[in-house]
Design an enzyme around this catalytic site. Structure first.
Site, short mmCIF file in Angstrom:
data_model
loop_
_atom_site.label_atom_id
_atom_site.label_comp_id
_atom_site.label_asym_id
_atom_site.label_seq_id
_atom_site.Cartn_x
_atom_site.Cartn_y
_atom_site.Cartn_z
CB SER A 12 -0.87 0.04 1.25
OG SER A 12 -1.31 1.37 1.46
CG HIS A 37 -3.89 -1.60 -1.52
ND1 HIS A 37 -5.01 -2.33 -1.84
CD2 HIS A 37 -4.23 -0.83 -0.46
CE1 HIS A 37 -5.99 -2.02 -0.99
NE2 HIS A 37 -5.55 -1.13 -0.14
CG ASP A 39 -4.95 2.33 1.15
OD1 ASP A 39 -3.86 1.97 1.66
OD2 ASP A 39 -5.89 1.56 0.95
CG MET A 41 -8.05 6.96 2.94
SD MET A 41 -6.99 6.96 4.41
CE MET A 41 -6.37 5.28 4.33
CG HIS A 70 -9.17 0.15 -0.16
ND1 HIS A 70 -8.51 -0.07 1.04
CD2 HIS A 70 -10.49 0.10 0.12
CE1 HIS A 70 -9.41 -0.27 1.99
NE2 HIS A 70 -10.61 -0.17 1.46
CG MET A 72 -11.02 3.07 2.60
SD MET A 72 -9.43 2.97 3.43
CE MET A 72 -8.35 3.19 2.00
CG MET A 141 -11.42 -3.05 5.49
SD MET A 141 -9.98 -2.61 4.51
CE MET A 141 -9.04 -1.62 5.70
CG ASP A 176 -6.25 -3.03 3.09
OD1 ASP A 176 -6.94 -2.20 2.48
OD2 ASP A 176 -5.10 -2.79 3.48
C1 DX5 Z 1 -6.01 1.36 5.84
C2 DX5 Z 1 -5.64 1.02 4.40
C3 DX5 Z 1 -4.59 -0.06 4.36
C4 DX5 Z 1 -3.28 0.38 5.01
C5 DX5 Z 1 -2.41 -0.81 5.28
O1 DX5 Z 1 -7.17 2.13 5.85
O2 DX5 Z 1 -6.76 0.57 3.69
O3 DX5 Z 1 -4.35 -0.42 3.00
O4 DX5 Z 1 -2.61 1.28 4.18
O5 DX5 Z 1 -1.31 -0.36 6.04
P1 DX5 Z 1 -0.60 -1.35 7.07
O6 DX5 Z 1 -0.17 -2.53 6.23
O7 DX5 Z 1 0.56 -0.54 7.59
O8 DX5 Z 1 -1.61 -1.72 8.10
ZN ZN Z 2 -6.34 -0.34 1.64
#
Ligand code: DX5
Ligand code: ZN
Length: 233
Positions: A12, A37, A39, A41, A70, A72, A141, A176
Protein backbone atom coordinates in the site's frame (compact mmCIF):
# COMPACT_ATOMS: atom_id res chain seq x y z
CA UNK A 1 -5.54 -10.83 -15.93
CA UNK A 2 -5.63 -14.68 -15.66
CA UNK A 3 -7.24 -15.71 -12.35
CA UNK A 4 -4.94 -17.48 -9.86
CA UNK A 5 -5.10 -18.05 -6.11
CA UNK A 6 -1.31 -17.91 -5.81
CA UNK A 7 -0.24 -15.60 -3.00
CA UNK A 8 0.09 -11.99 -4.22
CA UNK A 9 1.69 -9.15 -2.28
CA UNK A 10 0.13 -5.71 -2.80
CA UNK A 11 2.13 -2.98 -1.03
CA UNK A 12 0.00 0.00 0.00
CA UNK A 13 1.54 3.32 -1.08
CA UNK A 14 -0.12 4.96 1.93
CA UNK A 15 3.16 4.05 3.67
CA UNK A 16 5.33 5.40 0.83
CA UNK A 17 7.10 8.76 0.65
CA UNK A 18 4.30 11.15 -0.35
CA UNK A 19 6.89 13.37 -2.04
CA UNK A 20 8.10 10.58 -4.33
CA UNK A 21 5.25 8.27 -5.39
CA UNK A 22 6.56 7.62 -8.90
CA UNK A 23 9.93 6.34 -7.79
CA UNK A 24 8.40 4.49 -4.81
CA UNK A 25 6.06 2.61 -7.17
CA UNK A 26 8.97 1.76 -9.46
CA UNK A 27 10.98 0.57 -6.45
CA UNK A 28 8.36 -1.76 -4.96
CA UNK A 29 7.61 -3.29 -8.35
CA UNK A 30 11.32 -3.82 -9.01
CA UNK A 31 11.54 -5.42 -5.54
CA UNK A 32 8.80 -7.97 -6.23
CA UNK A 33 5.39 -6.36 -5.60
CA UNK A 34 2.66 -8.22 -7.52
CA UNK A 35 0.11 -5.38 -7.30
CA UNK A 36 0.17 -1.74 -6.15
CA UNK A 37 -2.52 -0.93 -3.58
CA UNK A 38 -3.78 2.68 -3.70
CA UNK A 39 -5.71 3.91 -0.65
CA UNK A 40 -8.18 6.66 -1.56
CA UNK A 41 -9.61 8.39 1.53
CA UNK A 42 -12.12 11.25 1.63
CA UNK A 43 -12.03 12.44 5.27
CA UNK A 44 -15.75 11.52 5.50
CA UNK A 45 -16.07 7.73 5.22
CA UNK A 46 -12.74 7.48 7.07
CA UNK A 47 -11.03 10.06 9.32
CA UNK A 48 -8.18 10.71 6.89
CA UNK A 49 -7.67 12.32 3.48
CA UNK A 50 -5.28 11.09 0.79
CA UNK A 51 -5.66 11.55 -2.98
CA UNK A 52 -8.19 11.61 -5.80
CA UNK A 53 -8.41 10.74 -9.52
CA UNK A 54 -5.73 13.19 -10.76
CA UNK A 55 -3.14 11.69 -8.40
CA UNK A 56 -4.21 8.15 -9.30
CA UNK A 57 -3.81 9.02 -13.00
CA UNK A 58 -0.27 10.19 -12.24
CA UNK A 59 0.51 6.97 -10.35
CA UNK A 60 -0.77 5.00 -13.38
CA UNK A 61 2.18 6.22 -15.45
CA UNK A 62 4.51 4.27 -13.14
CA UNK A 63 2.47 1.13 -12.38
CA UNK A 64 3.47 -1.79 -14.60
CA UNK A 65 1.66 -4.51 -12.62
CA UNK A 66 -1.91 -4.11 -11.31
CA UNK A 67 -3.28 -0.88 -9.80
CA UNK A 68 -5.62 -1.99 -7.02
CA UNK A 69 -7.63 1.09 -6.00
CA UNK A 70 -9.29 0.92 -2.58
CA UNK A 71 -12.04 3.57 -2.30
CA UNK A 72 -12.62 4.55 1.31
CA UNK A 73 -15.10 7.19 0.23
CA UNK A 74 -18.85 7.79 0.52
CA UNK A 75 -20.74 8.20 -1.71
CA UNK A 76 -18.80 6.05 -4.18
CA UNK A 77 -20.97 6.00 -7.32
CA UNK A 78 -20.28 9.59 -8.47
CA UNK A 79 -16.53 8.86 -8.61
CA UNK A 80 -16.37 5.41 -10.22
CA UNK A 81 -16.03 6.73 -13.76
CA UNK A 82 -13.21 9.10 -12.75
CA UNK A 83 -11.15 6.34 -11.11
CA UNK A 84 -11.72 4.06 -14.08
CA UNK A 85 -10.55 6.88 -16.39
CA UNK A 86 -7.54 7.39 -14.10
CA UNK A 87 -6.44 3.86 -14.95
CA UNK A 88 -7.43 1.66 -12.01
CA UNK A 89 -7.40 -2.06 -12.85
CA UNK A 90 -9.47 -3.00 -9.79
CA UNK A 91 -11.90 -0.60 -8.10
CA UNK A 92 -12.96 -1.63 -4.60
CA UNK A 93 -15.91 -0.01 -2.82
CA UNK A 94 -16.93 -0.47 0.81
CA UNK A 95 -20.24 -2.23 1.38
CA UNK A 96 -20.78 0.27 4.23
CA UNK A 97 -20.35 3.32 1.97
CA UNK A 98 -23.94 3.41 0.78
CA UNK A 99 -27.28 1.61 0.49
CA UNK A 100 -26.80 0.16 -3.01
CA UNK A 101 -23.70 -2.05 -3.20
CA UNK A 102 -25.33 -4.13 -5.99
CA UNK A 103 -25.70 -1.03 -8.15
CA UNK A 104 -22.19 0.15 -7.26
CA UNK A 105 -20.62 -3.13 -8.37
CA UNK A 106 -22.68 -3.07 -11.57
CA UNK A 107 -21.38 0.45 -12.23
CA UNK A 108 -17.75 -0.62 -11.68
CA UNK A 109 -18.16 -3.62 -13.98
CA UNK A 110 -19.79 -1.34 -16.59
CA UNK A 111 -16.50 0.58 -16.85
CA UNK A 112 -14.74 -2.66 -17.83
CA UNK A 113 -12.70 -2.72 -14.61
CA UNK A 114 -12.56 -5.51 -12.01
CA UNK A 115 -15.01 -4.94 -9.15
CA UNK A 116 -13.99 -5.27 -5.50
CA UNK A 117 -16.08 -5.04 -2.35
CA UNK A 118 -14.54 -4.24 1.04
CA UNK A 119 -15.85 -5.27 4.46
CA UNK A 120 -14.94 -3.37 7.63
CA UNK A 121 -14.15 -5.48 10.70
CA UNK A 122 -17.69 -5.12 12.07
CA UNK A 123 -19.39 -6.20 8.84
CA UNK A 124 -20.34 -9.90 8.45
CA UNK A 125 -19.38 -11.94 5.38
CA UNK A 126 -23.10 -12.48 4.67
CA UNK A 127 -23.36 -8.80 3.68
CA UNK A 128 -22.07 -9.75 0.22
CA UNK A 129 -23.83 -13.11 -0.21
CA UNK A 130 -26.10 -11.67 -2.93
CA UNK A 131 -23.47 -9.83 -4.98
CA UNK A 132 -20.84 -12.54 -5.47
CA UNK A 133 -21.62 -12.80 -9.18
CA UNK A 134 -20.77 -9.09 -9.56
CA UNK A 135 -17.53 -9.42 -7.58
CA UNK A 136 -13.92 -10.09 -8.61
CA UNK A 137 -12.33 -9.37 -5.21
CA UNK A 138 -13.42 -9.26 -1.57
CA UNK A 139 -11.25 -7.03 0.61
CA UNK A 140 -11.39 -8.08 4.27
CA UNK A 141 -10.31 -5.17 6.46
CA UNK A 142 -8.19 -6.33 9.38
CA UNK A 143 -7.96 -2.80 10.77
CA UNK A 144 -10.55 -0.03 11.02
CA UNK A 145 -9.74 1.88 7.82
CA UNK A 146 -8.00 5.25 7.72
CA UNK A 147 -4.39 4.71 8.67
CA UNK A 148 -1.37 2.50 8.12
CA UNK A 149 0.63 0.96 10.93
CA UNK A 150 -2.36 -0.20 12.99
CA UNK A 151 -2.67 -3.46 14.96
CA UNK A 152 -4.05 -6.51 13.14
CA UNK A 153 -7.63 -7.48 14.03
CA UNK A 154 -8.14 -11.25 13.69
CA UNK A 155 -10.79 -11.91 11.01
CA UNK A 156 -9.95 -15.56 10.31
CA UNK A 157 -13.52 -16.75 10.92
CA UNK A 158 -14.82 -14.24 8.39
CA UNK A 159 -12.13 -15.25 5.87
CA UNK A 160 -13.08 -18.91 6.23
CA UNK A 161 -16.77 -18.09 5.78
CA UNK A 162 -16.00 -16.08 2.64
CA UNK A 163 -13.79 -18.85 1.28
CA UNK A 164 -16.67 -21.28 1.70
CA UNK A 165 -19.21 -18.86 0.17
CA UNK A 166 -16.99 -18.18 -2.84
CA UNK A 167 -16.39 -21.86 -3.69
CA UNK A 168 -14.65 -22.08 -7.05
CA UNK A 169 -15.77 -18.66 -8.32
CA UNK A 170 -12.79 -16.61 -9.62
CA UNK A 171 -12.92 -14.16 -6.69
CA UNK A 172 -9.79 -13.01 -4.82
CA UNK A 173 -9.81 -12.71 -1.02
CA UNK A 174 -7.66 -9.70 -0.15
CA UNK A 175 -6.55 -8.87 3.39
CA UNK A 176 -5.91 -5.24 4.25
CA UNK A 177 -4.43 -3.88 7.47
CA UNK A 178 -1.74 -5.03 9.88
CA UNK A 179 -0.38 -7.67 7.50
CA UNK A 180 3.15 -8.69 8.54
CA UNK A 181 5.39 -11.73 8.34
CA UNK A 182 3.62 -12.89 11.55
CA UNK A 183 0.00 -12.31 10.53
CA UNK A 184 0.31 -13.30 6.85
CA UNK A 185 0.37 -17.06 7.57
CA UNK A 186 -2.79 -16.80 9.68
CA UNK A 187 -4.84 -15.25 6.89
CA UNK A 188 -3.29 -17.33 4.08
CA UNK A 189 -4.14 -20.53 5.92
CA UNK A 190 -7.73 -19.25 6.34
CA UNK A 191 -8.07 -18.78 2.57
CA UNK A 192 -6.71 -15.35 1.57
CA UNK A 193 -4.63 -14.94 -1.61
CA UNK A 194 -3.92 -11.18 -1.85
CA UNK A 195 -2.04 -9.56 1.02
CA UNK A 196 -1.96 -5.78 1.29
CA UNK A 197 0.91 -4.47 3.39
CA UNK A 198 2.02 -0.88 3.91
CA UNK A 199 4.23 -0.41 6.92
CA UNK A 200 5.51 -4.01 6.83
CA UNK A 201 6.80 -3.55 3.26
CA UNK A 202 8.15 0.01 3.44
CA UNK A 203 9.85 -0.32 6.85
CA UNK A 204 13.62 0.07 6.76
CA UNK A 205 13.82 1.01 3.08
CA UNK A 206 13.66 4.06 0.82
CA UNK A 207 13.82 4.91 -2.87
CA UNK A 208 17.56 5.30 -2.39
CA UNK A 209 17.91 1.99 -0.50
CA UNK A 210 15.06 -0.24 -1.78
CA UNK A 211 16.54 -3.63 -0.86
CA UNK A 212 14.56 -3.82 2.41
CA UNK A 213 11.36 -3.52 0.36
CA UNK A 214 12.32 -6.74 -1.42
CA UNK A 215 13.36 -8.48 1.79
CA UNK A 216 10.07 -7.50 3.45
CA UNK A 217 7.98 -8.63 0.46
CA UNK A 218 9.82 -11.96 0.30
CA UNK A 219 9.43 -12.54 4.05
CA UNK A 220 5.67 -11.94 3.92
CA UNK A 221 5.26 -14.08 0.79
CA UNK A 222 7.28 -17.02 2.11
CA UNK A 223 5.47 -16.98 5.46
CA UNK A 224 2.10 -17.01 3.69
CA UNK A 225 3.08 -19.72 1.18
CA UNK A 226 4.47 -21.95 3.92
CA UNK A 227 1.15 -21.71 5.77
CA UNK A 228 -1.12 -22.54 2.86
CA UNK A 229 1.10 -25.30 1.47
CA UNK A 230 1.55 -23.37 -1.74
CA UNK A 231 4.72 -23.67 -3.76
CA UNK A 232 7.66 -22.62 -1.62
CA UNK A 233 10.61 -22.39 -4.03
C1 DX5 B 1 -6.01 1.36 5.84
C2 DX5 B 1 -5.64 1.02 4.40
C3 DX5 B 1 -4.59 -0.06 4.36
C4 DX5 B 1 -3.28 0.38 5.01
C5 DX5 B 1 -2.41 -0.81 5.28
O1 DX5 B 1 -7.17 2.13 5.85
O2 DX5 B 1 -6.76 0.57 3.69
O3 DX5 B 1 -4.35 -0.42 3.00
O4 DX5 B 1 -2.61 1.28 4.18
O5 DX5 B 1 -1.31 -0.36 6.04
P1 DX5 B 1 -0.60 -1.35 7.07
O6 DX5 B 1 -0.17 -2.53 6.23
O7 DX5 B 1 0.56 -0.54 7.59
O8 DX5 B 1 -1.61 -1.72 8.10
ZN1 ZN C 1 -6.34 -0.34 1.64
Amino acid sequence: MRFSRDIKIAPSILSADFADFGREIQAIEAQGADWVHVDVMDGHFVPNLTFGPPAVAAFRKHVKTVMDVHLMIAPVDPYIEAFAEAGADIITAHVEAGPHIHRTLQAIRATGKKAGVALNPGTPAEAIAHVLDLTDLVCVMTVNPGFGGQKFIDMRDKIRSLRAMIGDRPIHIEIDGGVTQETAPLVAEAGADVLVAGSAVFKGGSVATPAPYGENIRAIRLAAEAACGAKVV
